[in-house]
Structures are given as structure tokens and as C-alpha cells.
Design a protein around this motif. Structure first.
Motif, short mmCIF file in Angstrom:
data_model
loop_
_atom_site.label_atom_id
_atom_site.label_comp_id
_atom_site.label_asym_id
_atom_site.label_seq_id
_atom_site.Cartn_x
_atom_site.Cartn_y
_atom_site.Cartn_z
N UNK A 207 -102.26 30.20 38.33
CA UNK A 207 -101.95 31.52 37.81
C UNK A 207 -100.88 32.25 38.62
N UNK A 208 -100.75 31.91 39.90
CA UNK A 208 -99.81 32.61 40.77
C UNK A 208 -98.47 31.91 40.90
N UNK A 209 -98.40 30.62 40.54
CA UNK A 209 -97.21 29.82 40.81
C UNK A 209 -95.96 30.40 40.18
N UNK A 210 -96.08 30.90 38.97
CA UNK A 210 -94.90 31.41 38.27
C UNK A 210 -94.44 32.75 38.83
N UNK A 211 -95.30 33.45 39.55
CA UNK A 211 -94.95 34.77 40.06
C UNK A 211 -93.76 34.74 41.00
N UNK A 212 -93.75 33.77 41.92
CA UNK A 212 -92.67 33.69 42.89
C UNK A 212 -91.39 33.13 42.26
N UNK A 213 -91.50 32.57 41.07
CA UNK A 213 -90.32 32.08 40.35
C UNK A 213 -89.68 33.17 39.52
N UNK A 214 -90.49 33.97 38.80
CA UNK A 214 -89.94 34.89 37.81
C UNK A 214 -89.74 36.32 38.32
N UNK A 215 -90.66 36.85 39.12
CA UNK A 215 -90.54 38.24 39.53
C UNK A 215 -89.28 38.51 40.36
N UNK A 216 -88.95 37.67 41.35
CA UNK A 216 -87.68 37.90 42.07
C UNK A 216 -86.46 37.75 41.16
N UNK A 217 -86.52 36.82 40.21
CA UNK A 217 -85.40 36.66 39.27
C UNK A 217 -85.23 37.90 38.41
N UNK A 218 -86.32 38.47 37.95
CA UNK A 218 -86.25 39.68 37.14
C UNK A 218 -85.75 40.86 37.96
N UNK A 219 -86.14 40.90 39.23
CA UNK A 219 -85.67 41.99 40.11
C UNK A 219 -84.18 41.86 40.41
N UNK A 220 -83.71 40.64 40.57
CA UNK A 220 -82.32 40.41 40.97
C UNK A 220 -81.32 40.91 39.94
N UNK A 221 -81.71 40.93 38.67
CA UNK A 221 -80.76 41.35 37.62
C UNK A 221 -80.37 42.82 37.77
N UNK A 222 -81.17 43.61 38.49
CA UNK A 222 -80.85 45.03 38.68
C UNK A 222 -79.92 45.26 39.86
N UNK A 223 -79.58 44.21 40.60
CA UNK A 223 -78.72 44.36 41.76
C UNK A 223 -77.43 43.56 41.65
N UNK A 224 -77.37 42.61 40.75
CA UNK A 224 -76.25 41.66 40.73
C UNK A 224 -75.51 41.71 39.41
N UNK A 225 -74.22 41.45 39.50
CA UNK A 225 -73.38 41.41 38.30
C UNK A 225 -72.90 40.00 37.98
N UNK A 226 -73.11 39.07 38.88
CA UNK A 226 -72.72 37.68 38.64
C UNK A 226 -73.94 36.78 38.78
N UNK A 227 -73.87 35.62 38.18
CA UNK A 227 -75.01 34.71 38.16
C UNK A 227 -75.31 34.17 39.56
#
Length: 291
Positions: A207-227
Motif C-alpha cells: 500500500x505504501x510502495x507507490x507513495x514514494x513514486x508518485x507524491x514527489x513526482x506530483x509535487x515536482x510539477x509545481x516547481x519545474x518547467x522542464x522534464x
């Protein structure tokens, strides 16, 4: 004062080998999983990671029933189950008019129920909790080696398929016109997702494995303009979440996996509010336009 701060921040990792192993495991998961999460987000497949984290459960349960908490058995079982669900859902999508997210939702719910049922037939409630939520503090040298190998190979394969994978996501018709195998790259990428979730499963549970994969990725979109910068920011947030979560679990005597994911969730909420493209910026721009 300085000695107290040092003891709070660093002494757990200096004194205890299991804390150092847990920290290295979190860093390995951050380096390989967070960039994959960014691509999942861009391809609008965020829920695919969630589905796959549950889809590996039946295979892990079979491995547990056959060999107990055996790292090779659980890993092989999880990989096989994840790939079977990914291929079955993909085939169902291409053979019918059902959307891909609906296919994955159906198959992962079946897999989750089957996995918990299999574990319950021989294991205790403690075993079910261990499988679902993991224990990063119990990572041994064998699990750490697995995480290191998975992270290294994932980064190499991801780098090799990076350009055609993006082309398939943004303009699949162009990729087909130049003879690119978009479907092949898509399934290779799905395989990377499954393997990384199985590796994270060893530390954080299903249940927790996906958390460290997706939550930082979702957060990063608010700080970055390039992939590329988004991937770097996501990996940094994931690594910091692992570090802070381990400190919280050590000092407050809390479960390590949920503590790590809670910090990742906190990073997402802070980014949502205060990021370069977050809510406060949008609110200020809206007020400026209205004025």
C-alpha cells in the motif's frame, strides 16, 4: 545546542546499521522511482502506479505461502503477478473499447482481494500488515542489494528508452511514421514500473510502495518547467521524505513506511500551496487581473 541538533539529525544513522540500510534503501528508491513517477504523471497514468502496487500482491502472497518471508520468492512472485496484470489490462483495453484506467482498476481490485485472501489462509494478521505496509527498518543486505541493482538497471533502461517513450506519449503517430515501436517502449516502461514497485514493496509494503513514486513526482510539477528538472526535483523530494520519515519514526516511535509517505504527502501539499505554479501564485495573479 549544536550537539543536540547533531544528535537529533545524524546520531540514529551513525549509531545503528539498520537505520543506515533503511536510508540507503530510501535513496535508491528515490533515484529510480521518482523519475518514473514523473513520466507516469505526464502520460496521465498516475493511477496506474497505484493499481500496480496492489497488482503485485497475489504473486507476493504466493511467494510468502511457498517460502515464507523469502526475498527471492516474494520478488519473483510480485514481478510475475504485476506483469500478468499489466499485460492483461493492456490487452483488454486494445481488444475492447474500455479505457485503460478502467481496465487497470478492475484487475487491480481483483488482485488486491486475491492477495489478501491468500495471505490470510496461512498467515496471521501481523503477516498481512507486514505485506501491506512493509518495514523499511528491517531491510537487510540482500534486500539492499536488490534495491541497488533495480535502481541501477532502471536508470540505464529508462535512459535508453527516454526519447522514444516521450515521443510515444506526445506524438505516437510521428513515432509510428518513422518506424518506432511505440507499443514496445510502452510495455518496457510498464515493466520498469512493476520492477520498481516490487523493489519498493520490500521496504514499504504494497500500500505504501507507490507513495514514494508518485507524491514527489506530483509535487515536482509545481516547481519545474522542464522534464529533466522535474525528475531531479522529484528525486530530491523523495530522498528528503525518506530521511525525514526515518527520523520521525525513530524519535517518535512511529511506523517507518507511513512516516516516509506522510512526509512525501506534506511535500506535495506545500508544493501545491507555495510552489511556482501553486495555489498562492494563482490567487495573486487572479487578484492582480481583477484589480
Amino acid at each position: 545546542m549544536g550537539a543536540a541538533i547533531y544528535d537529533f539529525l545524524f546520531s540514529p544513522f551513525a549509531e545503528f546499521a539498520f537505520m543506515r540500510r533503511a536510508l540507503v534503501a530510501c535513496f535508491a528508491l528515490a533515484l529510480s522511482g521518482a523519475p518514473i513517477g514523473v513520466v507516469l504523471m505526464l502520460r496521465r497514468m498516475s493511477l496506474f502506479g497505484e493499481a500496480m502496487s496492489h497488482a503485485i500482491l497475489p504473486g507476493a502472497a504466493v511467494g510468502f505461502l511457498v517460502a515464507g518471508f523469502s526475498l527471492p520468492a516474494i520478488s519473483v512472485g510480485g514481478i510475475v503477478a504485476g506483469l500478468v496484470v499489466a499485460l492483461a489490462a493492456g490487452a483488454a483495453t486494445r481488444a475492447t473499447d474500455q479505457r485503460e484506467d478502467a481496465s487497470f482498476a478492475a484487475f487491480y481490485l481483483i488482485a488486491l482481494a486475491l492477495g489478501v485472501t491468500l495471505i490470510s489462509t496461512r498467515g496471521s494478521a501481523v503477516d498481512v500488515m507486514h505485506i501491506l505496509f512493509g518495514s523499511v527498518l528491517a531491510v537487510d543486505e540482500a534486500a539492499l542489494l536488490l534495491l541497488g541493482v533495480v535502481a541501477s538497471l532502471s536508470l540505464l533502461i529508462f535512459a535508453a528508452i527516454y526519447r522514444p517513450l516521450l515521443a510515444d506519449g506526445f506524438d505516437p503517430e510521428f513515432l509510428r511514421s518513422v518506424g518506432g515501436g511505440g507499443t514496445l517502449y510502452h510495455f518496457v516502461f510498464l515493466g520498469l514500473v512493476v520492477v520498481n514497485l516490487v523493489a519498493a514493496f520490500q521496504a514499504l509494503g504494497s500500500l505504501m510502495a507507490v507513495g514514494l513514486m508518485m507524491l514527489p513526482a506530483l509535487a515536482a510539477r509545481y516547481w519545474s518547467r522542464s522534464l529533466i528538472s522535474a525528475m531531479a526535483v522529484a528525486a530530491l523530494i523523495a530522498a528528503l521524505s525518506g530521511y525525514c520519515g526515518l527520523l520521525l519514526s525513530y524519535h517518535a516511535d512511529l511506523p517507518s513506511g507511513p512516516s516516509i509517505v506522510l512526509f512525501a504527502g506534506g511535500g506535495y501539499l506545500l508544493s501545491l500551496g507555495f510552489g511556482r505554479q501553486g495555489l498562492i501564485l494563482h490567487w495573486r495573479q487572479r487578484r492582480h487581473l481583477e484589480a
